[in-house]
Write a protein that holds these residues in place. Structure first.
Motif, PDB file in Angstrom:
ATOM      1  N   TYR A   1       0.834  -1.199   0.000  1.00  0.00           N
ATOM      2  CA  TYR A   1       0.000   0.000   0.000  1.00  0.00           C
ATOM      3  C   TYR A   1       0.873   1.255   0.000  1.00  0.00           C
ATOM      4  N   PHE A   2       1.882   1.273   0.891  1.00  0.00           N
ATOM      5  CA  PHE A   2       2.740   2.445   0.955  1.00  0.00           C
ATOM      6  C   PHE A   2       3.488   2.665  -0.359  1.00  0.00           C
ATOM      7  N   LEU A   3       4.003   1.594  -0.948  1.00  0.00           N
ATOM      8  CA  LEU A   3       4.758   1.728  -2.187  1.00  0.00           C
ATOM      9  C   LEU A   3       3.883   2.273  -3.312  1.00  0.00           C
ATOM     10  N   ARG A   4       2.639   1.810  -3.378  1.00  0.00           N
ATOM     11  CA  ARG A   4       1.726   2.303  -4.402  1.00  0.00           C
ATOM     12  C   ARG A   4       1.542   3.817  -4.271  1.00  0.00           C
ATOM     13  N   GLN A   5       1.311   4.269  -3.054  1.00  0.00           N
ATOM     14  CA  GLN A   5       1.128   5.706  -2.859  1.00  0.00           C
ATOM     15  C   GLN A   5       2.425   6.477  -3.109  1.00  0.00           C
ATOM     16  N   TRP A   6       3.550   5.873  -2.778  1.00  0.00           N
ATOM     17  CA  TRP A   6       4.843   6.520  -2.978  1.00  0.00           C
ATOM     18  C   TRP A   6       5.094   6.818  -4.458  1.00  0.00           C
ATOM     19  N   VAL A   7       4.914   5.817  -5.319  1.00  0.00           N
ATOM     20  CA  VAL A   7       5.201   6.053  -6.740  1.00  0.00           C
ATOM     21  C   VAL A   7       4.190   7.020  -7.344  1.00  0.00           C
ATOM     22  N   ARG A   8       2.940   6.951  -6.907  1.00  0.00           N
ATOM     23  CA  ARG A   8       1.959   7.918  -7.384  1.00  0.00           C
ATOM     24  C   ARG A   8       2.376   9.336  -7.026  1.00  0.00           C
ATOM     25  N   LYS A   9       2.782   9.526  -5.785  1.00  0.00           N
ATOM     26  CA  LYS A   9       3.106  10.871  -5.316  1.00  0.00           C
ATOM     27  C   LYS A   9       4.393  11.393  -5.942  1.00  0.00           C
ATOM     28  N   GLU A  10       5.323  10.499  -6.235  1.00  0.00           N
ATOM     29  CA  GLU A  10       6.519  10.922  -6.967  1.00  0.00           C
ATOM     30  C   GLU A  10       6.128  11.526  -8.320  1.00  0.00           C
ATOM     31  N   CYS A  11       5.102  10.956  -8.941  1.00  0.00           N
ATOM     32  CA  CYS A  11       4.610  11.506 -10.211  1.00  0.00           C
ATOM     33  C   CYS A  11       4.056  12.911 -10.015  1.00  0.00           C
ATOM     34  N   PHE A  12       3.374  13.151  -8.907  1.00  0.00           N
ATOM     35  CA  PHE A  12       2.842  14.478  -8.617  1.00  0.00           C
ATOM     36  C   PHE A  12       3.973  15.494  -8.481  1.00  0.00           C
ATOM     37  N   VAL A  13       5.082  15.066  -7.868  1.00  0.00           N
ATOM     38  CA  VAL A  13       6.247  15.946  -7.763  1.00  0.00           C
ATOM     39  C   VAL A  13       6.785  16.280  -9.153  1.00  0.00           C
ATOM     40  N   LYS A  14       6.892  15.263  -9.996  1.00  0.00           N
ATOM     41  CA  LYS A  14       7.445  15.473 -11.334  1.00  0.00           C
ATOM     42  C   LYS A  14       6.527  16.334 -12.198  1.00  0.00           C
ATOM     43  N   LEU A  15       5.242  16.313 -11.901  1.00  0.00           N
ATOM     44  CA  LEU A  15       4.288  17.180 -12.600  1.00  0.00           C
ATOM     45  C   LEU A  15       4.328  18.618 -12.089  1.00  0.00           C
ATOM     46  N   GLY A  16       4.997  18.825 -10.973  1.00  0.00           N
ATOM     47  CA  GLY A  16       5.016  20.142 -10.364  1.00  0.00           C
ATOM     48  C   GLY A  16       3.794  20.442  -9.525  1.00  0.00           C
ATOM     49  N   ARG A  17       3.012  19.396  -9.177  1.00  0.00           N
ATOM     50  CA  ARG A  17       1.789  19.596  -8.387  1.00  0.00           C
ATOM     51  C   ARG A  17       2.083  19.646  -6.886  1.00  0.00           C
ATOM     52  N   THR A  18       3.254  19.198  -6.476  1.00  0.00           N
ATOM     53  CA  THR A  18       3.653  19.265  -5.070  1.00  0.00           C
ATOM     54  C   THR A  18       5.157  19.173  -5.012  1.00  0.00           C
ATOM     55  N   THR A  19       5.695  19.215  -3.803  1.00  0.00           N
ATOM     56  CA  THR A  19       7.123  19.058  -3.584  1.00  0.00           C
ATOM     57  C   THR A  19       7.339  17.869  -2.665  1.00  0.00           C
ATOM     58  N   LEU A  20       8.590  17.457  -2.518  1.00  0.00           N
ATOM     59  CA  LEU A  20       8.877  16.341  -1.607  1.00  0.00           C
ATOM     60  C   LEU A  20       8.445  16.668  -0.184  1.00  0.00           C
ATOM     61  N   GLY A  21       8.506  17.935   0.183  1.00  0.00           N
ATOM     62  CA  GLY A  21       8.072  18.327   1.515  1.00  0.00           C
ATOM     63  C   GLY A  21       6.572  18.430   1.666  1.00  0.00           C
ATOM     64  N   GLY A  22       5.848  18.404   0.556  1.00  0.00           N
ATOM     65  CA  GLY A  22       4.396  18.559   0.622  1.00  0.00           C
ATOM     66  C   GLY A  22       3.617  17.308   0.296  1.00  0.00           C
ATOM     67  N   LEU A  23       4.274  16.150   0.268  1.00  0.00           N
ATOM     68  CA  LEU A  23       3.609  14.912  -0.147  1.00  0.00           C
ATOM     69  C   LEU A  23       2.448  14.531   0.767  1.00  0.00           C
ATOM     70  N   ALA A  24       2.581  14.790   2.060  1.00  0.00           N
ATOM     71  CA  ALA A  24       1.515  14.399   2.991  1.00  0.00           C
ATOM     72  C   ALA A  24       0.230  15.177   2.751  1.00  0.00           C
ATOM     73  N   ALA A  25       0.328  16.323   2.091  1.00  0.00           N
ATOM     74  CA  ALA A  25      -0.862  17.116   1.807  1.00  0.00           C
ATOM     75  C   ALA A  25      -1.626  16.596   0.592  1.00  0.00           C
ATOM     76  N   VAL A  26      -1.030  15.680  -0.152  1.00  0.00           N
ATOM     77  CA  VAL A  26      -1.693  15.059  -1.306  1.00  0.00           C
ATOM     78  C   VAL A  26      -2.371  13.787  -0.815  1.00  0.00           C
ATOM     79  N   ASP A  27      -3.692  13.801  -0.753  1.00  0.00           N
ATOM     80  CA  ASP A  27      -4.434  12.665  -0.205  1.00  0.00           C
ATOM     81  C   ASP A  27      -4.994  11.801  -1.333  1.00  0.00           C
ATOM     82  N   LEU A  28      -4.428  10.608  -1.489  1.00  0.00           N
ATOM     83  CA  LEU A  28      -4.875   9.674  -2.530  1.00  0.00           C
ATOM     84  C   LEU A  28      -5.607   8.479  -1.925  1.00  0.00           C
ATOM     85  N   SER A  29      -6.097   8.634  -0.708  1.00  0.00           N
ATOM     86  CA  SER A  29      -6.741   7.513  -0.025  1.00  0.00           C
ATOM     87  C   SER A  29      -8.025   7.082  -0.723  1.00  0.00           C
TER      88      SER A  29
END
Length: 247
Positions: A154-182
């Motif tokens: 579960y954690f790995l799935r969310q990790w790779v998704r959120k890395e994509c958000f960083v690469k899109l410029g939608r968040t930063t590494l410091g802001g990953l917890a604010a992206v809720d994909l639950s």
């Protein structure tokens, strides 16, 4: 020939598969890329870096219907202006979006006419990554993690998704917890397959589980993405005459 009609198309492949498909692969790289590759102290991560940078050109070449050796990959950091890191792009082609990722022995890349990000990781989580859950996951995701039968998956799935958000410029590494994909399905099945794409706001989220390569990947884009089945073909009439790039 444009094989995808502009649809963002990602490829997940083994490092050896990519380098084996392009015998003159190092000649595709710019001087900056060759210098960065040479900074790796051991051969395996150097090969992963090179394979990802080759694969992203192959994806873009298929998208545009032009030879890979006509494409120059560049990176520019918006913060410091360095050309050694930052979001990748193709020189002179601002209408094309690309993203790439690499882990041990596995690489991923994507190209499209809409903003896109890709990430890939091995399914065996190092302790250093597993310990980052508190900084990466939202409160709802942490609650789901505690109840999940396969918390690492579960954690790995969310990790790779959120890395994509960083690469899109939608968040930063410091802001990953604010992206809720639950609210997205967790996609933790073990077979090789694609899941989605799912909608998250204005984005599509496509999951990929690759049991053969023991890897998990994700693609996130404003356009509906897909994952191709194989490393894009290299036209032999171009691959034999590649010249090293100096930029």
């Amino acid at each position: 020939m444009t094989g995808t009609g502009g649809q963002p198309t990602a490829v997940v492949a083994g490092t050896d598969e990519v380098l084996g498909a392009v015998p003159a692969y190092e000649r595709l790289l710019t001087g900056v890329e060759r210098r960065r590759a040479g900074a790796f102290l051991t051969p395996a991560p150097r090969a992963d870096f090179i394979a990802a940078h080759v694969l992203v050109r192959l994806c873009a070449a298929r998208l545009l219907g032009r030879p890979a050796d006509s494409l120059v990959l560049e990176q520019r950091c918006p913060g410091c202006g360095s050309g050694e890191h930052g979001r990748p792009g193709l020189a002179g082609l601002p209408q094309v979006y690309v993203s790439l990722a690499h882990t041990t022995g596995v690489v991923a890349a994507v190209a499209g006419h809409e903003p896109v990000g890709v990430d890939v990781e091995r399914r065996t989580l190092p302790d250093s990554v597993r310990g980052a859950a508190g900084r990466v996951l939202s409160a709802a995701e942490r609650a789901a993690l505690r109840e999940h039968a396969e918390p690492d998956a579960y954690f790995l799935r969310q990790w790779v998704r959120k890395e994509c958000f960083v690469k899109l410029g939608r968040t930063t590494l410091g802001g990953l917890a604010a992206v809720d994909l639950s609210g997205l399905p967790d996609g933790s099945a073990g077979s090789s397959r694609h899941d989605g794409p799912y909608r998250h706001g204005d984005l599509y989220v496509l999951d990929h589980t690759d049991a053969r390569r023991d890897a998990v990947a994700a693609v996130v884009s404003t356009a509906r993405p897909r994952i191709g089945a194989a490393v894009p073909h290299v036209n032999p009439e171009h691959s034999a005459d590649l010249e090293p790039r100096s930029t």
